[in-house]
Design an enzyme around this catalytic site. Structure first.
Site, short mmCIF file in Angstrom:
data_model
loop_
_atom_site.label_atom_id
_atom_site.label_comp_id
_atom_site.label_asym_id
_atom_site.label_seq_id
_atom_site.Cartn_x
_atom_site.Cartn_y
_atom_site.Cartn_z
N ASP A 1 -12.89 19.50 7.19
CA ASP A 1 -13.54 20.55 7.21
C ASP A 1 -15.03 20.27 6.99
O ASP A 1 -15.64 19.15 7.69
CB ASP A 1 -13.03 20.85 5.50
CG ASP A 1 -13.35 22.08 5.02
OD1 ASP A 1 -14.40 22.86 5.77
OD2 ASP A 1 -12.54 22.27 4.38
N ASP B 1 -15.17 20.76 13.26
CA ASP B 1 -15.45 22.51 13.05
C ASP B 1 -13.90 22.58 13.97
O ASP B 1 -13.57 22.09 15.40
CB ASP B 1 -16.04 22.88 14.50
CG ASP B 1 -16.08 24.39 14.97
OD1 ASP B 1 -15.18 25.09 13.66
OD2 ASP B 1 -17.10 24.54 15.19
N PHE B 2 -12.62 22.63 13.12
CA PHE B 2 -11.75 23.37 13.91
C PHE B 2 -11.35 24.00 14.46
O PHE B 2 -10.15 24.45 15.57
CB PHE B 2 -10.64 23.48 12.19
CG PHE B 2 -10.85 24.60 11.27
CD1 PHE B 2 -11.29 25.51 12.03
CD2 PHE B 2 -10.79 24.45 10.44
CE1 PHE B 2 -11.44 26.13 11.26
CE2 PHE B 2 -10.95 25.10 9.52
CZ PHE B 2 -11.49 26.36 10.14
N HIS C 1 -6.46 33.99 7.95
CA HIS C 1 -6.56 35.03 7.37
C HIS C 1 -8.16 35.41 7.15
O HIS C 1 -8.64 36.02 7.60
CB HIS C 1 -5.83 35.19 5.95
CG HIS C 1 -6.94 34.30 4.80
ND1 HIS C 1 -6.40 34.90 3.33
CD2 HIS C 1 -7.14 33.54 4.61
CE1 HIS C 1 -6.89 33.92 2.37
NE2 HIS C 1 -7.78 33.12 3.08
#
Length: 330
Positions: free
Chosen positions: A189, A216-217, A234
């Protein structure tokens, strides 16, 4: 109609109860208004008026002026294992309120209300404000009351390593590692969540079963047999969601692996009010959306994945199990 119109007052009363520590003051048993006021160092008459409304909405029971917590009210206690106190405070934060104040303008213009209110996206806003980042992380974690359901809904028996992508304070990964003692975990994260996650996951870190890493995904994710995306997609538009999923696909073992997606999945017809409320919240705050099953399938396909399983979880949540499409890379 009047019940709908006074709804914000109820939310404000709940947030005030969280801020004042009413649930913690009642945690050891019933108190009169006078006893609780003395303990919390507040005024008795205003407190009793607040308590009567909390009784009306089911957070406390009022037995001839002695107040005790209901099971729902207990969730506002900071010591409750599924405490939602931080979530109540987050939802009452000034930047949530100010963004929602721009809802009508957002519908008129199509501009994202949060950006309209603050001139930047919510993640940039939070990253520049460490105190808000900590509350945001804690509040989001408080909404993960389905963590145990997720940990039990999927068969982890053949899994060696799990990556919790955007795992916040580690509540979901904690549930997985607690239930499945053979699994090694990594949480990735942004920096704001690092310390709460390390604190929660410290026993597993000490055992050598867990690590917490900054990342950073949208760029890359750690390699793992299973990647968990718990209320992540979402927050993002379809293109960004595809990038996140494609990064998970690229970090899987060759030809195998799973992505577990925990989200509210909208039906193709019907109106589940909680899911639709969060859909509008995503429009206001992040520019993302709650998606239908068919829309998830389209995004997954673009990332070289497909759904191979689905489980119901509490609070209108679902767990989608996605696997790589044979011979397909995103």
């Amino acid at each position: 109609m009047l019940r709908l119109l006074v709804g914000p007052w109820i939310g404000k009363a709940v947030a005030a109860a969280a801020e004042l520590g009413i649930a913690d003051g009642l945690a050891d048993g019933p108190r009169t208004g006078a006893e609780l006021a003395a303990e919390l160092r507040v005024r008795q008459q205003p407190l009793e008026r607040l308590l009567r409304l909390l009784a009306a909405v089911g957070l406390v029971d009022d037995d001839a002026g002695r107040f005790r917590l209901t099971a729902t009210g207990e969730l506002l206690s900071a010591s409750h294992p599924a405490s939602m106190r931080e979530q109540a405070l987050l939802y009452d934060s000034h930047y949530f309120r100010e963004a929602w104040d721009r809802l009508a303008d957002g519908v008129r213009t199509g501009e994202q209300p949060f950006v309209s209110a603050f001139g930047e996206d919510v993640f940039s806003f939070i990253a520049a404000r460490p105190e808000e980042a900590l509350r945001f992380s804690s509040g989001m974690a408080a909404g993960a009351g389905y963590a145990e359901a997720l940990a039990s809904a999927f068969d982890f028996s053949g899994v060696s390593k799990v990556a919790d992508v955007g795992g916040g304070d580690g509540a979901v990964l904690e549930a997985v590692l607690s239930r499945h003692e053979h699994v090694i975990g990594v949480l990735v994260d942004l920096p704001a969540s690092m310390e709460p996650a390390r604190e929660r996951l410290l026993p597993f870190i000490a055992e050598g079963r867990c690590s917490v890493v900054e990342g950073d995904f949208l760029e890359r994710v750690p390699a793992a047999d299973v990647h968990i995306l718990s209320r992540i997609l979402h927050n993002w538009d379809d293109d960004s969601a595809r990038r996140i999923l494609a990064n998970c696909r690229a970090a899987m073992p060759a030809g195998d692996g799973r992505v577990l997606i925990a989200e509210r999945v909208l039906p193709d017809s019907g109106h589940p009010w909680l899911s639709l409320a969060f859909d509008l919240h995503m429009m206001v705050m992040t520019g993302g959306a709650e998606r239908t099953g068919s829309r998830y399938e389209a995004v997954l396909e673009q990332a070289g994945l497909r759904t191979v399983g689905e489980s119901e979880m509490p609070l209108e949540m679902r767990l989608l199990e996605a696997a790589p499409v044979s011979g397909r890379n995103p």
